[in-house]
Write an enzyme that holds these catalytic residues in place. Structure first.
Site, short mmCIF file in Angstrom:
data_model
loop_
_atom_site.label_atom_id
_atom_site.label_comp_id
_atom_site.label_asym_id
_atom_site.label_seq_id
_atom_site.Cartn_x
_atom_site.Cartn_y
_atom_site.Cartn_z
CE LYS A 1 -10.55 -82.29 12.35
NZ LYS A 1 -9.59 -82.74 11.24
N1 GLU Z 1 -6.77 -81.52 9.60
C1 GLU Z 1 -6.35 -82.31 8.87
C2 GLU Z 1 -7.26 -84.20 8.69
O1 GLU Z 1 -7.87 -83.56 9.08
C3 GLU Z 1 -4.98 -82.87 9.14
C4 GLU Z 1 -3.62 -83.16 10.98
C5 GLU Z 1 -2.96 -83.00 10.90
O2 GLU Z 1 -1.68 -82.51 9.51
O3 GLU Z 1 -2.60 -83.51 11.50
O4 GLU Z 1 -6.20 -84.59 7.97
#
Ligand code: GLU
Length: 459
Positions: free
Chosen positions: A116
């Site tokens: 993240k």
């Molecule tokens: N931000 C989104 C999540 O929390 C998508 C993450 C992604 O597509 O890698 O799942």
């Protein structure tokens, strides 16, 4: 990992410990040791990268902006997860969100680990040129640790296609000749993104709810009647009636989920309320969601805030305080905004029978326990909001092959993948005493532990 996820991981591992068939080849204290190792591996991120991005703003000032990329775990594949632009971003939060990505990918058998990113800004306070500079700098500062086979960022709160396009553009400039389409997902379709990615998280959120209440429960009704847990009762009592729904959050995810609910012909839904950062809109007879989507598309994402704006949107609704959406007497509340929305100070006021976590971690641990004891069914984030990362995975595959799927194909694959998870998780949930959250965690932790063991990393 922040205590919340760590505590649930610990409890999930304890549950696995009681299952004699798991890691049964280990004897003489080795099994106990393996469990202690698992807790430490899954409770800590592999890397926490932090930088202060130096940005020359359009107004002539130079600022330093804190930015993070946390790589929690790559047991199942390259690190994967969004980059959030929000003023409340902090290290603990990014670490916690990265660990949720590990568990989410493991649960849905997406061959990625968990990561993240975050940048501590309110994007609304910056010009497009400033935001472009921030995206470019982010890639420059973290370029050594990201890449299509290392760590693949995507959009999150405050970021979208535009930011991913800029970031991929910078990645391409820094690494001439390298594969670049898979370095970021959630890009625009014109720039190598996948059809359907934009609405995939929202669609997946609603599909989780619909599948549980309609497809699964309807198919399994007689089987379920023998299992009289409070959660089972909530579902059984609710599924074939007309349901009232509310959506906290009307951004990319919330609006797509609400639109899907509005269009759903399988369940008799009525969306009585939606909210955003300014207001709650309430309409007992059901809101005109397509009209609201049209309005927000044209108005910087904001819902109508007063009578005049409601008139312009051609929508009938009562305007309530932003927080009021949480306390309505409804069947299902979708939390599709930010984390920590239901906590010890407001948990007693929640009346919804089912709460769906469309956002990541919108309910604190204490509130989770309280609501569960009060008989509320909580559909957890790692189960419900995986549509985005699943379609990111499809985008990554399409980028590698430079062959693109139709939108229909993307959604067919998305629902198929989610269904596979549900058919693993729901029967276990209804046949044991654990919450749906814990059932999901046990599935994820089991998958991760098995891979670690098979790869010779647990002795
Ligand atoms: N931000 C989104 C999540 O929390 C998508 C993450 C992604 O597509 O890698 O799942």
């Amino acid at each position: 990992m922040e205590s919340r996820t760590a505590a649930i991981v610990q409890r999930s591992l304890n549950a696995l410990f009681d299952d004699d068939s798991f890691l049964c080849d280990l004897h003489n204290g080795k099994r106990e040791k393996a469990f202690t190792s698992l807790v430490s591996i899954l409770s800590t991120p592999n890397h926490v990268h932090k930088s202060f991005l130096r940005i020359a703003l359009e107004d002539g000032s130079v600022v330093r902006i804190p930015a993070y990329r946390v790589q929690h775990n790559n047991i199942l594949g390259p690190y994967k997860g969004g980059i959030r632009f929000h003023e409340s971003v902090n290290e603990d939060e990014v670490v916690n969100l990265s660990s949720l990505m590990t568990l989410k990918n493991a649960l849905h058998e997406v061959p990625f680990g968990g990561g993240k990113g975050g940048v501590v800004i309110n994007p609304r306070n910056y010009t497009a040129k400033d935001l472009h500079a921030i995206c470019v700098k982010y890639v420059q500062y973290f370029t050594k640790v990201i890449g299509p086979n290392e760590d693949i960022p995507a959009p999150d709160v405050g970021t979208g296609e535009r930011e991913m396009d800029w970031m991929m553009g910078e990645f391409k400039s820094i690494h001439p000749g390298r594969d670049y389409l898979g370095s970021f997902t959630g890009k625009s379709v014109e720039n190598g993104g996948s059809l359907g990615r934009r609405t995939s998280t929202g669609k997946g959120v609603y599909f989780t709810f619909r599948y549980l209440l309609h497809d699964f429960v309807k198919e399994q009704k007689s089987w379920l009647e023998d299992r009289k847990s409070a959660d089972a009762h909530t579902v059984l009592e609710t599924y074939d009636q007309s349901l009232t729904l509310a959506f906290q959050g009307f951004g990319n995810v919330g609006s797509a989920a609400a639109l899907n609910a509005y269009q759903c012909s399988h369940i008799n839904n009525k969306i009585v309320a939606v909210s955003d950062r300014n207001v709650t809109l309430y309409q007992q007879d059901g809101l005109d969601i397509p009209a609201l989507v049209k309005y927000t598309d044209k108005n910087n994402g904001d819902l109508p805030r007063n009578a005049e704006e409601l008139h312009a949107a051609q929508v009938q609704a009562e305007i309530l305080e932003r927080e009021d959406i949480l306390y309505l007497n409804i069947d299902a509340l979708f939390l599709v905004a930010l984390e920590n929305q239901i906590h010890s100070d407001n948990m007693e006021k929640i009346k919804a029978k089912i709460v769906v976590e469309g956002a990541n971690a919108p309910i604190t641990n204490e509130a989770d326990e309280y609501l569960t004891n009060a008989g509320t069914l909580i559909i957890p984030d790692i189960l419900a909001n995986a549509g985005g990362v699943i379609v990111s995975y499809f985008e990554w595959i399409q980028g590698k092959e430079t062959q693109f799927f139709t939108e229909e194909e993307v959604f067919r694959r998305l629902y198929e993948k989610m269904k596979k998870t549900f058919d693993n998780v729901f029967p276990t949930f209804f046949s044991n005493a654990y919450t749906l959250r814990k059932t999901c965690y046990i599935h994820s932790v089991l998958k991760l532990s098995t891979i670690l063991y098979r790869q010779g990393k647990l002795y």
